[in-house]
Scaffold this active site. Structure first.
Site, short mmCIF file in Angstrom:
data_model
loop_
_atom_site.label_atom_id
_atom_site.label_comp_id
_atom_site.label_asym_id
_atom_site.label_seq_id
_atom_site.Cartn_x
_atom_site.Cartn_y
_atom_site.Cartn_z
N SER A 130 -76.46 23.67 -6.07
CA SER A 130 -76.08 25.00 -6.52
C SER A 130 -77.06 25.58 -7.53
CB SER A 130 -74.68 24.94 -7.16
OG SER A 130 -74.67 24.07 -8.29
N LYS A 162 -79.24 27.50 -16.19
CA LYS A 162 -78.32 27.86 -15.12
C LYS A 162 -77.15 28.65 -15.69
CE LYS A 162 -75.79 25.52 -11.33
NZ LYS A 162 -75.58 24.20 -10.69
N SER A 176 -76.66 18.89 -6.80
CA SER A 176 -77.15 20.22 -7.13
C SER A 176 -78.31 20.29 -8.10
CB SER A 176 -75.99 21.08 -7.66
OG SER A 176 -75.03 21.29 -6.64
#
Length: 481
Positions: A163, A90, A187
């Site tokens: 997210s 990420k 998330s």
């Protein structure tokens, strides 16, 4: 090269394998790290222009790392099950070899020149970094208008989760064998559920956050996202452990997660609040929950009735705590560069700027009482079975809260009902696929455990996946070619 039938991989594309399967194939010489990396990069080039899961692909460096892994193994050096396996992270995890944006337009081209601890540990284990994965702005709910919005490979109109949206999409689509996500309010769990993969949010402090862009420090967790519980175990083995660069990490022994997977779960006590997690959710979600219960009963687990203390004010207090910590994380750029922020993160930051000391103190005191109440319930069982969301979300444009064509909208309070508790308490959770909705979009469920019970959760997850096949399903990528 050995024949792939020797490891049960015949008639399967490399990119459709799980992390542990491809690692085993590399280990016995069924294919090489370079061959696997080339296959993955070709797939990324073919389908990701429409899926938008990557913000940066480091193809040249990935091939160099694959060649290094190949040479090491030829020389007799084997670093473990991640050696030579392509993964991605990420884009809030700092990397010395690529910019780190945190999903924020103001950080385009942000070169920090250092690796986060989690990236360094993956590379020390021999993993091949393919690049950085797209995410929502600042790890909150919505994507910045100028940044890529990942598309759910199962059903393009469905939410891809936030997210860690790019992590969910890339892992589900076979564009990496494992990825890193972060979880502040759900998330890791939202994209794992939405994209039909497995995700582990460890105990708060189990994985270092050094070099990871913060959303809210006391709520943030970093963890693996992959296709199976075994894959997550292999990654967690590398990620977990104390880090001198992050004083909040827990100085606790790291068990052999992979070795513990095969232990039986007969007698495992799984808490179920039927009124809340079956009777209180939509029919499609309830069906997934019943299927999980049936599978665990068949494995010899004991289903224990419990009553969960999930009061309706949970989301409001989570939001107050999150908002003030987000404001602290962004104090160097907000409100000074307010105009450059997208609407979702801007809204949270404005709330954080406006929240009063009284409101924060009230939320902190509530959290102490709440955490104690949930801990007492957890002491009566080994783990708790929970949905990820109350119901399949309406068609969205992959930005939480954005209206769909029919005017539908996501409700943040309802959305966080089953995820915020484990962030407030820091308890570990494992999310796994358990079915599909009528659109063909995946539905997941989660197991929540006591502090430092990641090994037990992974064992329970592996047992479930040994008698079900949801984790073996793959999306049809032909529309994205």
């Amino acid at each position: 090269m050995k024949d792939v039938t020797e490891v049960g991989l015949a008639d399967r594309e490399i990119c459709d394998l799980s992390l542990t399967e491809v690692g085993a194939g590399i280990r016995i010489g069924a294919f090489s790290p370079v061959e696997v990396t080339e296959a993955m990069l070709a797939r990324v080039a073919a389908v990701d222009p429409k899926l938008n899961s990557y913000i940066t692909v480091t193809a040249e460096r990935a091939l160099e790392r694959a060649e290094k892994a190949q040479a090491e193994m030829k020389a007799g050096l084997y670093r473990g099950p991640l050696h030579g396996v392509p993964v991605a992270v990420k884009d809030l995890c700092e990397t010395s070899f690529a910019a780190t944006t945190g999903g924020m337009a103001i950080y385009k081209g942000n070169e920090t020149g250092r690796d986060s601890t989690v990236v360094a540990r993956l590379e020390q284990a021999g993993a091949v970094m393919l690049g950085k994965l797209a995410m929502t702005e600042g790890a909150y709910s919505g994507h910045h208008p100028e940044m890529p919005t990942p598309v759910n490979p199962w059903y393009a109109k469905a939410w891809a989760g936030s997210s860690s949206s790019g992590s969910g999409v890339a892992t589900a689509a076979g564009l990496c064998f494992g990825s890193l996500g972060s979880d502040t309010g759900g998330s890791i769990r939202f994209p794992s559920s939405a994209c039909g993969i497995t995700g582990l949010k460890g105990t708060w402090g189990r994985v270092s956050r050094h070099g990871v862009f913060a959303l809210a420090d006391s709520l943030d967790h970093v963890g693996p996202m992959a296709r199976t519980a075994a894959d997550c175990a292999a990654m967690m083995q590398v990620l977990a452990g104390a880090d001198p660069a992050d004083p909040t990490t827990l100085d606790a022994p790291v068990p052999d997660y992979l070795a513990g997977l095969s232990a039986p779960i007969r007698g495992l006590r799984i808490g179920v609040d039927t009124a809340m997690v079956i009777d209180g959710v939509a029919g499609e979600t309830a069906e997934v929950m019943r299927g999980a219960i049936a599978a665990y009963q068949a494995l010899g687990a004991e289903i224990v009735p419990i009553t969960l203390p999930f009061p309706p004010e949970t989301t409001a207090h989570w939001t107050a705590l999150c908002a003030i910590e987000v404001a602290l994380a962004h104090k160097a750029t907000y409100p000074a560069r307010k105009a450059e922020y997208g609407p979702y993160l801007d809204g949270l930051l404005a709330m954080g700027q406006a929240v009063t000391g009284f409101e924060v103190g009230e939320a902190m005191q509530w959290r102490l009482i709440y955490n104690g109440a949930l801990s007492r319930v957890m002491e009566t069982v080994d783990t708790v079975l929970l949905p990820v969301t109350v119901a399949p979300l309406p068609d969205l444009d992959n930005t939480l809260g954005a209206p769909s064509d029919d005017g539908g909208n996501a409700d943040l309070g309802d959305l966080l009902k089953f995820t915020a508790p484990a962030d407030l308490t820091g308890f570990p959770t494992l999310t796994m696929p358990g079915g599909f909705d009528t659109r063909g979009a995946p539905i997941g469920f989660q197991l929540m455990g006591k502090a430092l019970s990641e090994g037990l959760l992974l064992r329970a997850g592996h047992a479930f996946q040994s008698v079900t096949d949801w984790h073996t399903k793959r999306p049809d990528l032909s529309p994205f070619n």
